[in-house]
Scaffold this active site. Structure first.
Site, PDB file in Angstrom:
ATOM      1  N   SER A 153      44.775  12.574  33.918  1.00 18.37           N
ATOM      2  CA  SER A 153      43.939  13.186  34.964  1.00 18.37           C
ATOM      3  C   SER A 153      44.699  14.391  35.508  1.00 18.37           C
ATOM      4  O   SER A 153      45.927  14.456  35.392  1.00 18.37           O
ATOM      5  CB  SER A 153      43.724  12.157  36.082  1.00 18.37           C
ATOM      6  OG  SER A 153      43.298  12.791  37.263  1.00 18.37           O
ATOM      7  N   TYR A 166      46.512   5.905  42.097  1.00 18.54           N
ATOM      8  CA  TYR A 166      45.796   6.472  40.941  1.00 18.54           C
ATOM      9  C   TYR A 166      46.608   7.622  40.349  1.00 18.54           C
ATOM     10  O   TYR A 166      46.883   7.654  39.138  1.00 18.54           O
ATOM     11  CB  TYR A 166      44.406   6.950  41.374  1.00 18.54           C
ATOM     12  CG  TYR A 166      43.599   7.575  40.246  1.00 18.54           C
ATOM     13  CD1 TYR A 166      42.853   6.779  39.380  1.00 18.54           C
ATOM     14  CD2 TYR A 166      43.586   8.958  40.039  1.00 18.54           C
ATOM     15  CE1 TYR A 166      42.119   7.339  38.339  1.00 18.54           C
ATOM     16  CE2 TYR A 166      42.861   9.522  39.005  1.00 18.54           C
ATOM     17  CZ  TYR A 166      42.128   8.709  38.155  1.00 18.54           C
ATOM     18  OH  TYR A 166      41.406   9.271  37.119  1.00 18.54           O
TER      19      TYR A 166
HETATM   20  N1  LIG Z   1      35.194  10.892  35.468  1.00 12.99           N
HETATM   21  C1  LIG Z   1      36.136  11.773  35.706  1.00 12.99           C
HETATM   22  O1  LIG Z   1      35.860  12.830  36.295  1.00 12.99           O
HETATM   23  C2  LIG Z   1      37.557  11.508  35.254  1.00 12.99           C
HETATM   24  C3  LIG Z   1      38.510  12.522  35.453  1.00 12.99           C
HETATM   25  C4  LIG Z   1      39.829  12.302  35.029  1.00 12.99           C
HETATM   26  C5  LIG Z   1      40.177  11.099  34.429  1.00 12.99           C
HETATM   27  N2  LIG Z   1      39.219  10.123  34.265  1.00 12.99           N
HETATM   28  C6  LIG Z   1      39.641   8.872  33.607  1.00 12.99           C
HETATM   29  O2  LIG Z   1      38.725   8.526  32.583  1.00 12.99           O
HETATM   30  C7  LIG Z   1      38.712   7.103  32.390  1.00 12.99           C
HETATM   31  C8  LIG Z   1      37.282   6.601  32.416  1.00 12.99           C
HETATM   32  O3  LIG Z   1      36.749   6.790  33.714  1.00 12.99           O
HETATM   33  P1  LIG Z   1      35.194   6.987  34.031  1.00 12.99           P
HETATM   34  O4  LIG Z   1      35.065   8.201  34.832  1.00 12.99           O
HETATM   35  O5  LIG Z   1      34.396   6.798  32.818  1.00 12.99           O
HETATM   36  O6  LIG Z   1      34.989   5.760  35.063  1.00 12.99           O
HETATM   37  P2  LIG Z   1      33.977   4.530  35.134  1.00 12.99           P
HETATM   38  O7  LIG Z   1      32.602   4.917  34.740  1.00 12.99           O
HETATM   39  O8  LIG Z   1      34.205   3.928  36.468  1.00 12.99           O
HETATM   40  O9  LIG Z   1      34.533   3.551  33.979  1.00 12.99           O
HETATM   41  C9  LIG Z   1      35.707   2.848  34.133  1.00 12.99           C
HETATM   42  C10 LIG Z   1      35.763   1.777  33.064  1.00 12.99           C
HETATM   43  O10 LIG Z   1      36.968   1.024  33.276  1.00 12.99           O
HETATM   44  C11 LIG Z   1      36.671  -0.338  33.143  1.00 12.99           C
HETATM   45  N3  LIG Z   1      37.481  -1.184  34.022  1.00 12.99           N
HETATM   46  C12 LIG Z   1      37.629  -1.072  35.360  1.00 12.99           C
HETATM   47  N4  LIG Z   1      38.354  -2.089  35.835  1.00 12.99           N
HETATM   48  C13 LIG Z   1      38.689  -2.868  34.771  1.00 12.99           C
HETATM   49  C14 LIG Z   1      39.413  -4.078  34.619  1.00 12.99           C
HETATM   50  N5  LIG Z   1      39.947  -4.709  35.685  1.00 12.99           N
HETATM   51  N6  LIG Z   1      39.549  -4.607  33.397  1.00 12.99           N
HETATM   52  C15 LIG Z   1      38.990  -4.004  32.308  1.00 12.99           C
HETATM   53  N7  LIG Z   1      38.275  -2.859  32.388  1.00 12.99           N
HETATM   54  C16 LIG Z   1      38.123  -2.300  33.607  1.00 12.99           C
HETATM   55  C17 LIG Z   1      35.211  -0.491  33.556  1.00 12.99           C
HETATM   56  O11 LIG Z   1      34.733  -1.642  32.870  1.00 12.99           O
HETATM   57  P3  LIG Z   1      33.403  -2.483  33.231  1.00 12.99           P
HETATM   58  O12 LIG Z   1      32.270  -1.509  33.193  1.00 12.99           O
HETATM   59  O13 LIG Z   1      33.371  -3.479  32.125  1.00 12.99           O
HETATM   60  O14 LIG Z   1      33.624  -3.070  34.592  1.00 12.99           O
HETATM   61  C18 LIG Z   1      34.594   0.805  33.121  1.00 12.99           C
HETATM   62  O15 LIG Z   1      34.020   0.696  31.848  1.00 12.99           O
HETATM   63  C19 LIG Z   1      39.598   6.523  33.491  1.00 12.99           C
HETATM   64  O16 LIG Z   1      40.894   6.257  32.953  1.00 12.99           O
HETATM   65  C20 LIG Z   1      39.684   7.648  34.518  1.00 12.99           C
HETATM   66  O17 LIG Z   1      40.864   7.583  35.269  1.00 12.99           O
HETATM   67  C21 LIG Z   1      37.930  10.304  34.669  1.00 12.99           C
END
Ligand SMILES: NC(=O)c1ccc[n+]([C@@H]2O[C@H](COP(=O)([O-])OP(=O)(O)OC[C@H]3O[C@@H](n4cnc5c(N)ncnc54)[C@H](OP(=O)(O)O)[C@@H]3O)[C@@H](O)[C@H]2O)c1
Length: 246
Positions: A153, A166
């Site tokens: 990130s 985070y």
């Molecule tokens: N979106 C952005 O702008 C952004 C920017 C920079 C980095 N990121 C990174 O990208 C990655 C994906 O994020 P996203 O934006 O797609 O977020 P998201 O839609 O909230 O998805 C997060 C995923 O992580 C899983 N997860 C959460 N807690 C968990 C646990 N205790 N055990 C197993 N799985 C778990 C969730 O699983 P369930 O659905 O099964 O609960 C979900 O599928 C993350 O590492 C985040 O830090 C995102």
């Protein structure tokens, strides 16, 4: 973003594990990589979301994924060993690992940060990626060319107030990627890199920026080119890098 035009079946010989596929970027990655022919293993916390993704993939005629509900907040090392055994039973090698699962934690000053949330964020964002990568190294080593991805990130490169555990988990992820990449470079065909997705329209982004108009950010499916590229053998020379998806 890389200028890369993948062929329709560029991942047909690849077995790839993705974490956090219930929603957002991980779910889009699962759909995209299966379209390109990959055999997937999907690990996520929510069983219902995993099952609905399984059905979507199968209904579209893509390879039947292996699904494995797992809560990274509480999982012990033995559970990671069971994942390895399950993969070994069916496939005997692993070509790709996308460590994507993540949680935001709370947006508070470190001085007010709850230790229970700190531990949860570190378990899900950092420990799970370490344990999964470490445990699956022998299977990644059975592949002719394999690729490990960690998810970083912007706040894992420049610390920012209120981003707490985070940001710290993402700094550590960048460091872990560099250590794995350096250790494996001359002895294995395993390459290890980080992706920084940038601002993407997901649940986590909305939680982090509740006042933002979500329409200003791309959908997860719009940043998938880099994920496909880094899973394909064309990226075999890329190792130890942290790459922006946007
Ligand atoms: N979106 C952005 O702008 C952004 C920017 C920079 C980095 N990121 C990174 O990208 C990655 C994906 O994020 P996203 O934006 O797609 O977020 P998201 O839609 O909230 O998805 C997060 C995923 O992580 C899983 N997860 C959460 N807690 C968990 C646990 N205790 N055990 C197993 N799985 C778990 C969730 O699983 P369930 O659905 O099964 O609960 C979900 O599928 C993350 O590492 C985040 O830090 C995102």
């Amino acid at each position: 973003m890389v200028d890369f035009k993948p062929s329709k079946d560029c991942l047909k010989d690849k077995t790839i594990l993705i974490t956090g596929t219930g929603s957002g970027i991980g779910r889009a990655a699962a759909k995209t990589l299966s379209q390109f022919g990959a055999q997937l293993i999907l690990l996520s916390k929510d069983t219902g979301r995993l099952e609905s993704l399984y059905e979507e993939i199968v209904e579209q005629g893509f390879k039947e994924p292996l699904i494995h509900p797992m809560d990274f907040e509480s999982a012990e090392e033995e559970e990671y060993l069971k994942v390895k055994e399950a993969i070994q039973d069916k496939f005997d090698k692993l070509d790709g690992l996308i460590n994507n699962a993540g949680v935001l934690g709370e947006k508070k000053l470190l001085g007010q940060y709850q230790y229970s949330i700190w531990k949860k964020v570190l378990n899900v964002n950092l420990d799970s990626a370490f344990l999964l990568t470490k445990t699956l190294l022998p299977l990644l080593n059975h592949s002719k060319l394999s690729s490990v991805l960690f998810t970083s990130s912007g706040v894992g490169k420049k610390g920012r107030a209120y981003w707490g555990a985070y940001a710290i988990s993402k700094f550590a992820t960048e460091g872990m990627m560099e250590v794995f990449a350096d250790e494996l470079e001359n002895t294995t065909k395993i390459r290890v890199n980080c992706i920084n997705p940038g601002a993407v329209r997901t649940k986590m982004r909305e939680e982090a920026y509740p006042a933002e108009d979500p329409e200003t950010n791309p959908l997860p499916k719009e940043i998938m080119n880099l994920y496909v590229y880094l899973m394909c053998d064309v990226s075999e020379e890329i190792n130890g890098q942290s790459i922006n998806a946007q």
